[in-house]
Design a protein around this motif. Structure first.
Motif, short mmCIF file in Angstrom:
data_model
loop_
_atom_site.label_atom_id
_atom_site.label_comp_id
_atom_site.label_asym_id
_atom_site.label_seq_id
_atom_site.Cartn_x
_atom_site.Cartn_y
_atom_site.Cartn_z
N ASN A 256 0.81 -1.22 0.00
CA ASN A 256 0.00 0.00 0.00
C ASN A 256 0.84 1.27 0.00
N THR A 257 1.81 1.29 -0.88
CA THR A 257 2.64 2.48 -1.07
C THR A 257 2.61 2.88 -2.54
N GLU A 270 -0.03 -4.21 -9.94
CA GLU A 270 -0.41 -5.32 -9.07
C GLU A 270 0.14 -6.63 -9.64
N ASN A 300 -2.70 3.40 -4.84
CA ASN A 300 -1.39 2.88 -4.46
C ASN A 300 -1.27 1.46 -4.99
N SER A 302 -0.42 -2.59 -3.88
CA SER A 302 -0.31 -3.50 -2.74
C SER A 302 1.08 -4.10 -2.63
N ASP A 327 3.20 6.49 1.77
CA ASP A 327 2.67 5.31 2.45
C ASP A 327 1.29 5.68 3.01
N SER A 328 0.26 4.93 2.61
CA SER A 328 -1.11 5.25 3.02
C SER A 328 -1.51 4.60 4.33
N THR A 329 -0.62 3.86 4.96
CA THR A 329 -0.95 3.12 6.19
C THR A 329 -0.35 3.80 7.41
#
Length: 380
Positions: A256-257, A270, A300, A302, A327-329
Motif C-alpha cells: 500500500n505504497t 499489481e 497505491n 499492494s 505510504d497510506s498506512t
C-alpha cells in the motif's frame, strides 16, 4: 586519499626568533596570522575496481511468491543473499554491465569500461577512473549499435532443496537496457556489493504496454514493449519497487505504497499468479503475472510497484523529475507511515530506470549508520 599539510617557513622562523629574544624588551604583538596551504598529493590516473551482481527483481519476487503462497511463510529469509535459491534462480548471466557517467550523461562502454556477468551473475569492472564528485550509475546495457552486447540469460536453474518446496521456472524474456538508481562514487580502490538490476519485457513493462494498448484509440493494435523505449514515442519509463524497512538486503514489498511524480504518468502495478485473474482482467496480465487494473487509477500498489511513463523529451538536456514516496498506512507498531528521501532523477529515453528502494520507519533510528568506504556512496 592523502593530503599533505604544509605551513610556510615564515611561521617557523617567527617562532624561532620569538624564543631567542630578550624578554625585557618585548616587541609589540604581531598582527601576522599564518595560513596553511593544502597541496593535493593524489597521483594522476588512479583507478578503482567495481564488483557486484546482476539480478532480475521480477524473477526474485516470482520465486518468493512461489515459495510460500499467502498466508504461508517461506522457510528462507527474504534476502538478496548468495546462499539463497531465491536469489540464485534470479541472477542474470552474460549480461553486459557498464557505467553511466552522470557528469556527461554518457556510458563508459565506448571507452572499454564494460564487462559481462558470469554464470553466478557476478561482474567486475576494472580500471574505473577514481574520483569524487559526480557519481556513476550501474547500467545493464542492451544495444544493437555496439555488437556483440548480449541481453543476458536468467539462471532459473538453482536447485530448490528442502526446506524449500519445488519452485516453478520463471517465465523468461528478453532484457532491456536498465539503469539502476544507486549512485556510485569510486573514491576508493574497491567498490563492492553493487547491484545491476535487470528488467525484462515479460513483466512490469509488458503490463504497462498492455494497459496503454487497451486505452488507446486502436486497442486491436498491440503496443510492444519496444515502443516504450522508442524515444520518438515515449521518453522512457521509470520503475519504482518500494520495500519494507529492514536489513540492507531485505526485499519484501512495501504494501500500500506509491510514488508521486512532478511529471509523467504514474501507474500502480499489481500481481497475481499467472492465470488466476478473472476473465475481465486476464487480458491485462503480463506473462509473469503483473497487471494494471482498468478503470480509475488505483491510489497505491499492494506491492509498492510503480511505473512512471514519460512523454517524449524535447531536444536539449533531459528533464529532471521530482519523486516522493507515499505510504497510506498508519501503524505505530510497524513504524508507519514509512518514509523515503525525495529523489530528483533525469528522464532517460531509450532506457528503463529502475529504483528498488528500501523505505524507513517514521521514527528515526538512534543507532548511527556508518557504511564502510567500499560501499562508495556519495559524501564518503
Amino acid at each position: 586519499m592523502q593530503r599533505a599539510l604544509f605551513v610556510g617557513t615564515l611561521l617557523g622562523a617567527a617562532l624561532l626568533n620569538a624564543g631567542c629574544q630578550d624578554s625585557s624588551n618585548n616587541p609589540a604583538a604581531s598582527t601576522f596570522t599564518p595560513r596553511p596551504t593544502y597541496e593535493n598529493r593524489e597521483p594522476e590516473g588512479l583507478t578503482s575496481r567495481l564488483n557486484g551482481f546482476t539480478v532480475d527483481p521480477e524473477a526474485y519476487f516470482f520465486n518468493l511468491a512461489a515459495c510460500a503462497p499467502p498466508p504461508a511463510q517461506c522457510p528462507l529469509p527474504p534476502l538478496y543473499a548468495e546462499f539463497s535459491p531465491l536469489l540464485q534462480r534470479a541472477v542474470v548471466k552474460n549480461a553486459a554491465i557498464t557505467l553511466l557517467d552522470s557528469a556527461t550523461g554518457q556510458p563508459l562502454a565506448a571507452s572499454g569500461v564494460i564487462t559481462a556477468s558470469d554464470a553466478n551473475g557476478v561482474w567486475t569492472l576494472d580500471k574505473v577512473p577514481t574520483r569524487r564528485g559526480a557519481p556513476y550509475f550501474v547500467l545493464s546495457l542492451v544495444s544493437t549499435e555496439m555488437p556483440p552486447i548480449p541481453s543476458g540469460t536468467l539462471a532459473n536453474n538453482a536447485p530448490a532443496q528442502p526446506p524449500l518446496p519445488p519452485l516453478p521456472p520463471v517465465p523468461e524474456g528478453s532484457y532491456v537496457s536498465t539503469l539502476t538508481v544507486r549512485p556510485v562514487v569510486p573514491a576508493h580502490s574497491a567498490c563492492v556489493g553493487l547491484e545491476a538490476l535487470q528488467m525484462s519485457d515479460k513483466g512490469i513493462l509488458e503490463a504497462v504496454a498492455k494497459y496503454l494498448t487497451a486505452e488507446s484509440s486502436t486497442p486491436d493494435v498491440p503496443i510492444p514493449v519496444a515502443d516504450l523505449l522508442d524515444s520518438a514515442k515515449f521518453g522512457g519509463v521509470t520503475v519504482f519497487w518500494l520495500y519494507r524497512p529492514g536489513f540492507p538486503v531485505f526485499r519484501v514489498p512495501a504494501a500500500n505504497t506509491t510514488v508521486e511524480a512532478s511529471a509523467g504518468r504514474v501507474l500502480n502495478i499489481e500481481w497475481a499468479p499467472v492465470g488466476a485473474l478473472p476473465p475481465p482482467l486476464a487480458p491485462f496480465q503480463s506473462t509473469r503475472g503483473f497487471f494494471i487494473p482498468p478503470g480509475p487509477p488505483a491510489p497505491n500498489s499492494s506491492l509498492g510497484i510503480v511505473a512512471v511513463v514519460h512523454p517524449p523529451s524535447p531536444p536539449g538536456p533531459p528533464p529532471v523529475v521530482h519523486y516522493e514516496a507515499k505510504d497510506s498506512t498508519t501503524s505505530d507498531p510497524e513504524g508507519r507511515p514509512w518514509v523515503l528521501q525525495p529523489l530528483d532523477l533525469p528522464v532517460a529515453p531509450g532506457t528503463v530506470t529502475f529504483a528498488g528502494l528500501q523505505m524507513y520507519s517514521k521514527t528515526p533510528s538512534t543507532t548511527p549508520q556508518i557504511p564502510p568506504p567500499s560501499t562508495c556512496l556519495p559524501g564518503q
